[in-house]
Design a protein around this motif. Structure first.
Motif, PDB file in Angstrom:
ATOM      1  N   ASN A 136      27.073  51.759  32.350  1.00 42.63           N
ATOM      2  CA  ASN A 136      26.060  51.401  31.363  1.00 42.63           C
ATOM      3  C   ASN A 136      26.072  49.892  31.140  1.00 42.63           C
ATOM      4  N   ILE A 137      24.902  49.320  31.006  1.00 46.59           N
ATOM      5  CA  ILE A 137      24.792  47.875  30.820  1.00 46.59           C
ATOM      6  C   ILE A 137      23.917  47.578  29.607  1.00 46.59           C
ATOM      7  N   ILE A 138      24.082  46.378  29.061  1.00 50.50           N
ATOM      8  CA  ILE A 138      23.199  45.940  27.989  1.00 50.50           C
ATOM      9  C   ILE A 138      21.807  45.696  28.562  1.00 50.50           C
ATOM     10  N   ALA A 139      20.831  46.381  27.997  1.00 48.62           N
ATOM     11  CA  ALA A 139      19.465  46.279  28.508  1.00 48.62           C
ATOM     12  C   ALA A 139      18.537  45.511  27.589  1.00 48.62           C
ATOM     13  N   GLY A 140      18.965  45.254  26.354  1.00 49.15           N
ATOM     14  CA  GLY A 140      18.094  44.534  25.436  1.00 49.15           C
ATOM     15  C   GLY A 140      18.838  44.080  24.201  1.00 49.15           C
ATOM     16  N   VAL A 141      18.211  43.180  23.478  1.00 47.64           N
ATOM     17  CA  VAL A 141      18.749  42.613  22.237  1.00 47.64           C
ATOM     18  C   VAL A 141      17.646  42.665  21.193  1.00 47.64           C
ATOM     19  N   ARG A 142      18.037  42.980  19.971  1.00 53.25           N
ATOM     20  CA  ARG A 142      17.087  42.801  18.874  1.00 53.25           C
ATOM     21  C   ARG A 142      17.819  42.169  17.691  1.00 53.25           C
ATOM     22  N   TYR A 143      17.008  41.558  16.836  1.00 50.07           N
ATOM     23  CA  TYR A 143      17.557  40.789  15.723  1.00 50.07           C
ATOM     24  C   TYR A 143      16.692  41.013  14.491  1.00 50.07           C
ATOM     25  N   GLY A 144      17.322  41.207  13.358  1.00 49.70           N
ATOM     26  CA  GLY A 144      16.589  41.346  12.110  1.00 49.70           C
ATOM     27  C   GLY A 144      15.901  42.676  11.945  1.00 49.70           C
ATOM     28  N   PHE A 145      16.436  43.739  12.578  1.00 51.94           N
ATOM     29  CA  PHE A 145      15.847  45.066  12.427  1.00 51.94           C
ATOM     30  C   PHE A 145      16.395  45.679  11.136  1.00 51.94           C
ATOM     31  N   ASP A 146      15.898  45.182  10.031  1.00 56.29           N
ATOM     32  CA  ASP A 146      16.417  45.557   8.721  1.00 56.29           C
ATOM     33  C   ASP A 146      15.319  45.287   7.718  1.00 56.29           C
ATOM     34  N   ASP A 147      15.013  46.258   6.882  1.00 56.54           N
ATOM     35  CA  ASP A 147      13.963  46.080   5.899  1.00 56.54           C
ATOM     36  C   ASP A 147      14.267  44.927   4.956  1.00 56.54           C
ATOM     37  N   MET A 148      15.530  44.789   4.528  1.00 56.59           N
ATOM     38  CA  MET A 148      15.835  43.753   3.541  1.00 56.59           C
ATOM     39  C   MET A 148      17.205  43.115   3.760  1.00 56.59           C
ATOM     40  N   PRO A 149      17.391  42.397   4.873  1.00 58.43           N
ATOM     41  CA  PRO A 149      18.639  41.641   5.016  1.00 58.43           C
ATOM     42  C   PRO A 149      18.714  40.583   3.924  1.00 58.43           C
ATOM     43  N   SER A 150      19.877  40.404   3.336  1.00 59.58           N
ATOM     44  CA  SER A 150      19.938  39.517   2.176  1.00 59.58           C
ATOM     45  C   SER A 150      21.350  39.033   1.915  1.00 59.58           C
ATOM     46  N   ILE A 151      21.472  37.780   1.550  1.00 65.35           N
ATOM     47  CA  ILE A 151      22.762  37.243   1.137  1.00 65.35           C
ATOM     48  C   ILE A 151      23.291  37.956  -0.093  1.00 65.35           C
ATOM     49  N   PHE A 152      22.412  38.542  -0.888  1.00 58.11           N
ATOM     50  CA  PHE A 152      22.834  39.195  -2.123  1.00 58.11           C
ATOM     51  C   PHE A 152      23.418  40.585  -1.881  1.00 58.11           C
ATOM     52  N   TYR A 153      23.268  41.095  -0.660  1.00 60.81           N
ATOM     53  CA  TYR A 153      23.831  42.392  -0.302  1.00 60.81           C
ATOM     54  C   TYR A 153      24.898  42.271   0.787  1.00 60.81           C
ATOM     55  N   GLY A 154      25.302  41.046   1.076  1.00 62.17           N
ATOM     56  CA  GLY A 154      26.278  40.840   2.138  1.00 62.17           C
ATOM     57  C   GLY A 154      25.716  41.028   3.520  1.00 62.17           C
ATOM     58  N   THR A 155      24.409  40.981   3.647  1.00 63.77           N
ATOM     59  CA  THR A 155      23.748  41.175   4.944  1.00 63.77           C
ATOM     60  C   THR A 155      22.783  40.030   5.237  1.00 63.77           C
ATOM     61  N   GLY A 156      23.167  38.830   4.866  1.00 61.50           N
ATOM     62  CA  GLY A 156      22.317  37.688   5.157  1.00 61.50           C
ATOM     63  C   GLY A 156      22.221  37.465   6.657  1.00 61.50           C
ATOM     64  N   PRO A 157      21.027  37.210   7.180  1.00 62.55           N
ATOM     65  CA  PRO A 157      20.881  36.999   8.617  1.00 62.55           C
ATOM     66  C   PRO A 157      21.647  35.778   9.094  1.00 62.55           C
ATOM     67  N   ALA A 158      22.033  35.804  10.376  1.00 67.53           N
ATOM     68  CA  ALA A 158      22.982  34.822  10.889  1.00 67.53           C
ATOM     69  C   ALA A 158      22.365  33.486  11.258  1.00 67.53           C
ATOM     70  N   VAL A 159      21.198  33.492  11.900  1.00 67.21           N
ATOM     71  CA  VAL A 159      20.739  32.305  12.622  1.00 67.21           C
ATOM     72  C   VAL A 159      19.702  31.513  11.827  1.00 67.21           C
ATOM     73  N   PHE A 160      20.061  30.275  11.526  1.00 65.33           N
ATOM     74  CA  PHE A 160      19.168  29.298  10.901  1.00 65.33           C
ATOM     75  C   PHE A 160      19.248  28.018  11.733  1.00 65.33           C
ATOM     76  N   ASN A 161      18.399  27.052  11.396  1.00 65.92           N
ATOM     77  CA  ASN A 161      18.613  25.717  11.952  1.00 65.92           C
ATOM     78  C   ASN A 161      19.193  24.815  10.867  1.00 65.92           C
ATOM     79  N   GLN A 162      19.468  23.578  11.210  1.00 68.53           N
ATOM     80  CA  GLN A 162      20.102  22.684  10.250  1.00 68.53           C
ATOM     81  C   GLN A 162      19.157  22.248   9.135  1.00 68.53           C
ATOM     82  N   GLU A 163      17.884  22.569   9.287  1.00 68.31           N
ATOM     83  CA  GLU A 163      16.912  22.298   8.233  1.00 68.31           C
ATOM     84  C   GLU A 163      16.773  23.479   7.278  1.00 68.31           C
ATOM     85  N   GLY A 164      17.578  24.512   7.477  1.00 67.72           N
ATOM     86  CA  GLY A 164      17.570  25.656   6.580  1.00 67.72           C
ATOM     87  C   GLY A 164      16.481  26.662   6.836  1.00 67.72           C
TER      88      GLY A 164
END
Length: 459
Positions: free
Chosen positions: A415-443
């Motif tokens: 079995n191999i990795i066939a795909g990637v997805r990101y942000g598959f979450d109705d409400m990712p949030s820093i307030f729930y410990g699920t803040g999304p990972a990727v930002f740029n340096q401009e926020g």
């Protein structure tokens, strides 16, 4: 600029005043965040409202919701005997911006201005040093169909109409167009900002089709209605929606993530970002990471996010770059490729286009998933729901993130990795410990997306 859409656009400057504790939490969370606003911090609503009078060259007009308008309206009444605007043109001030809570679109002048529209326009005024006019025309609970002309919407079965049922919403098909857009078509405008999609949750291709048709129709009619004064391809800004279910954090289908992810992709014609090759004269702000703090006394439901300053700022920097040709970073990192390791296909390197930023900034490890398929499987892309597992970030550089998963089949299993997805979450949030990972340096955050591995995504 015309600001239109449903309740999150209608969300007035006064709504956060209903919960000072939630505002205090937002201030603490975003007190040193370059992406929080043009000042780099969250400003409480009372202070923002009080400061409005410092900007008399921002002019405001609130159309007010016109829910029942079966025929296109040429103009509004000037004598109060018919449909009239809630607030005629006025200089920005504490009273014209308003402090009353509202998410329906300003049925009365006291309900005030759209917060998203205000923060967007204010940043353009300050950064460009030009007068800015803002026309707020929205209606809470409306669907995209409610803002389309009858000729373009059709009945879902005609040759030119998008194939699919007309969405049932708190609005009425075509009637928001009739009463809230048609009378504006002889007003020369710079562009439109659109914040709508919650009422069309679960739609992907159908929403893309109808939103695309709506943009084309509005552009053509505005250009004709102003005798060519409005650009026939004027810029269209959009907000990729925030939490829709706004109840259960997490990535499972029981959290509503499937429906929310579908509309977020539909809002971008499945590219995951804007502008793109299908809609080159658009720009985008994502709000997927801006859920309210835990315990917020939400107004008319927690689908209404309080942090409209970040939304307005993200829209403004996107417009400053794409519309005003200013040398600023206008969006978060955009995926260029998702390439698996050459040997075992057990890790994937995601490479980003930075748009002038100095590099990505990881604010955690949450948000990535990978899917596994047998090497010679008859099932190909897209991966079935059952094949997705959480992924872990194991490396990064200025423009890459490397992920793998401890939950997939072991190396050598075929079995191999066939795909990637990101942000598959109705409400990712820093307030729930699920803040999304990727930002740029401009926020500015990377937006949600889904990509087949071993393929270049964009040129």
């Amino acid at each position: 600029w015309v600001c239109s859409g449903q309740s999150n656009m209608a969300f007035s400057m006064g709504v956060p005043l209903v919960d000072p504790a939630a505002e205090a939490t937002l201030q603490r969370a975003y007190q040193h965040d370059p992406g929080a606003s043009m000042s780099g911090q969250y400003v409480n609503a009372s202070s923002a409202i009080a400061a409005a009078g410092n900007y008399p060259n921002v002019r405001l007009m609130v159309v007010g919701n016109k829910h029942d308008c079966p025929q296109p309206l040429e103009d509004w009444s000037a004598n109060g005997t018919g449909l009239s605007v809630a607030q005629p043109w006025a200089r920005a001030s504490t009273s014209t911006v308003g402090s009353s809570p509202d998410v329906m679109g300003g049925a009365a002048a006291a309900d005030g201005m759209s917060a998203t529209c205000w923060f967007f326009g204010l940043e353009l005024h300050v950064s460009q040093q030009v007068p800015i006019g803002l026309i707020h025309s929205s209606y809470g609970g409306s669907a995209v169909e409610d803002w389309m002309s009858a000729e373009v919407l059709g009945d879902g079965g005609s040759a030119t109409a998008c194939p699919g049922a007309v969405t049932s919403s708190m609005g009425l098909p075509t009637q928001q167009y009739n009463g809230q857009i048609r009378p504006l078509l002889n007003t020369t405008i710079k562009g439109v900002v659109w914040y709508q999609g919650e009422s069309n949750a679960g739609q992907d291709a159908l929403y893309s089709c109808r939103f695309g048709q709506m943009m084309a129709d509005w552009r053509a009619r505005w250009h004709a209605g102003t005798g060519g004064g409005t650009d026939s391809n004027f810029p269209f800004g959009l907000v990729q929606i925030g939490p829709h279910q706004a109840s259960t954090p997490g990535r499972g289908s029981d959290s509503g993530s499937n429906a929310t992810f579908a509309i977020r992709m539909g809002q971008t014609d499945d590219f995951g970002y804007a502008p793109n090759s299908a809609w080159p004269r658009t720009f985008m702000a994502t709000a997927f990471d801006l859920a309210n703090p835990v315990g917020t006394k939400c107004f008319a439901g927690c689908v209404h996010i309080f942090n409209k300053q970040a939304v307005g700022h993200r829209l403004a920097v996107a417009a400053r770059r794409s519309v005003y040709a200013e040398d600023v970073v206008g969006a978060g990192p955009v995926v260029l490729s998702a390439l698996p390791s050459n040997d075992t296909h057990q890790t994937v390197t995601i490479r980003y286009e930075l748009g002038g930023s100095k590099g990505i900034q990881l604010r955690g490890g949450y948000g990535f998933e990978v899917c596994y398929l047998p090497l010679n499987a008859s099932q190909s892309w897209p991966c079935p729901d059952s094949s997705w597992v959480n992924a872990t970030i194991i490396g990064s550089s200025a423009d890459t993130v490397v992920v793998t998963s401890q939950h997939g089949p072991p190396p050598g299993s075929g079995n191999i990795i066939a795909g990637v997805r990101y942000g598959f979450d109705d409400m990712p949030s820093i307030f729930y410990g699920t803040g999304p990972a990727v930002f740029n340096q401009e926020g500015l955050p990377a937006a949600p997306g889904i990509w087949p591995a071993d393929q270049l995504i964009t040129s």
